[in-house]
Scaffold this motif. Sequence first.
Motif, mmCIF file in Angstrom:
data_model
loop_
_atom_site.group_PDB
_atom_site.id
_atom_site.type_symbol
_atom_site.label_atom_id
_atom_site.label_comp_id
_atom_site.label_asym_id
_atom_site.label_seq_id
_atom_site.Cartn_x
_atom_site.Cartn_y
_atom_site.Cartn_z
ATOM 1 N N PRO A 1 -34.172 -31.190 5.363
ATOM 2 C CA PRO A 1 -33.171 -31.372 6.635
ATOM 3 C C PRO A 1 -33.248 -30.452 7.472
ATOM 4 C CG PRO A 1 -31.968 -31.567 4.604
ATOM 5 C CD PRO A 1 -33.401 -31.449 4.104
ATOM 6 N N ARG A 2 -33.400 -29.152 7.382
ATOM 7 C CA ARG A 2 -32.926 -27.864 7.892
ATOM 8 C C ARG A 2 -34.300 -27.808 8.988
ATOM 9 N NH1 ARG A 2 -27.828 -27.684 7.445
ATOM 10 N NH2 ARG A 2 -26.936 -27.403 5.529
ATOM 11 N N THR A 3 -35.393 -28.161 8.489
ATOM 12 C CA THR A 3 -36.445 -27.931 9.353
ATOM 13 C C THR A 3 -37.134 -29.194 9.992
ATOM 14 O OG1 THR A 3 -37.783 -28.250 7.420
ATOM 15 C CG2 THR A 3 -37.295 -26.042 8.091
ATOM 16 N N PHE A 4 -36.465 -30.351 9.650
ATOM 17 C CA PHE A 4 -36.878 -31.481 10.387
ATOM 18 C C PHE A 4 -36.744 -31.466 11.854
ATOM 19 C CE2 PHE A 4 -36.780 -36.205 11.198
ATOM 20 C CZ PHE A 4 -38.268 -36.609 10.454
ATOM 21 N N ALA A 5 -37.766 -32.171 12.525
ATOM 22 C CA ALA A 5 -37.315 -32.051 14.077
ATOM 23 C C ALA A 5 -36.354 -32.507 14.527
ATOM 24 C CB ALA A 5 -38.716 -32.600 14.901
ATOM 25 N N VAL A 6 -35.628 -33.599 14.000
ATOM 26 C CA VAL A 6 -34.324 -34.044 14.505
ATOM 27 C C VAL A 6 -33.264 -33.908 13.409
ATOM 28 C CG1 VAL A 6 -33.393 -36.370 14.990
ATOM 29 C CG2 VAL A 6 -36.032 -36.217 15.355
ATOM 30 N N GLN A 7 -32.092 -33.537 14.082
ATOM 31 C CA GLN A 7 -30.942 -33.008 13.357
ATOM 32 C C GLN A 7 -29.669 -33.897 13.768
ATOM 33 O OE1 GLN A 7 -30.827 -30.219 11.161
ATOM 34 N NE2 GLN A 7 -33.010 -30.434 11.260
ATOM 35 N N MET B 1 -32.827 -32.415 19.135
ATOM 36 C CA MET B 1 -34.306 -32.420 19.069
ATOM 37 C C MET B 1 -34.839 -31.136 19.819
ATOM 38 S SD MET B 1 -34.712 -36.409 19.607
ATOM 39 C CE MET B 1 -36.426 -36.497 19.562
ATOM 40 N N PRO B 2 -36.077 -30.922 19.518
ATOM 41 C CA PRO B 2 -36.710 -29.641 20.374
ATOM 42 C C PRO B 2 -36.446 -29.879 21.800
ATOM 43 C CG PRO B 2 -38.024 -30.295 18.390
ATOM 44 C CD PRO B 2 -37.188 -31.440 18.333
ATOM 45 N N GLY B 3 -35.594 -29.198 22.498
ATOM 46 C CA GLY B 3 -35.512 -29.285 24.072
ATOM 47 C C GLY B 3 -34.439 -30.152 24.454
ATOM 48 N N GLN C 1 -25.678 -34.062 8.737
ATOM 49 C CA GLN C 1 -25.070 -32.763 8.389
ATOM 50 C C GLN C 1 -23.499 -32.570 8.896
ATOM 51 O OE1 GLN C 1 -27.830 -29.365 9.185
ATOM 52 N NE2 GLN C 1 -29.495 -30.899 9.426
ATOM 53 N N ARG C 2 -22.839 -31.983 8.165
ATOM 54 C CA ARG C 2 -21.427 -31.814 8.870
ATOM 55 C C ARG C 2 -21.153 -30.354 9.037
ATOM 56 N NH1 ARG C 2 -22.163 -35.173 5.421
ATOM 57 N NH2 ARG C 2 -21.791 -37.379 5.478
#
Length: 164
Positions: A75-81, A93-95, A160-161
């Motif tokens: 989860p910490r490195t996935f492209a969407v948070q 998301m990136p950008g 994530q919280r």
Amino acid sequence: MTSTQAEIDRSQLGTLSVLAWIGDPSDGHDIPYLLAYTLGDGPQGKEAGEAAARGLLEEIGLPIGDVVMDGTRSPRTFAVQILLSGNQIALTMPGLNAACTAPDEWVAAANESGQAYFLFATRAWPEAVPGRPVTAEVLQAFAGDEQVLTSSAHCVIQVQRLSR
């Protein structure tokens, strides 16, 4: 694609919006969903915005179609948070960043499961303007449309919280 082209494409997205809802708990579908979509109001219109959305998803490695990516494994490195604070959802998301207010039932479902089902629609949805309520029927007509679903990226993401 060069980075310059990616920046130009991203500028064509127009307004990026997000909408949170859950399925019908009486049917056992209390999954928290988060939908990202553009309004199709980019400088070169709806078609350019939809092409930019497809390009963005390709650039960050999210396949379009019936593949559901599992973003809960890293989860910490996935492209969407997805970050949840109270009823506020921040999508990163990136950008790109977007935010919305989640209904209480979404927060409860996300707290219980620890994850959300995320869709990024490449089809523009100009009717769903931020700040205006979307009825269940209008949401179902868009998010349940087969063409929308097959032209979207799908993934399950850890919610994530913020630490208290």
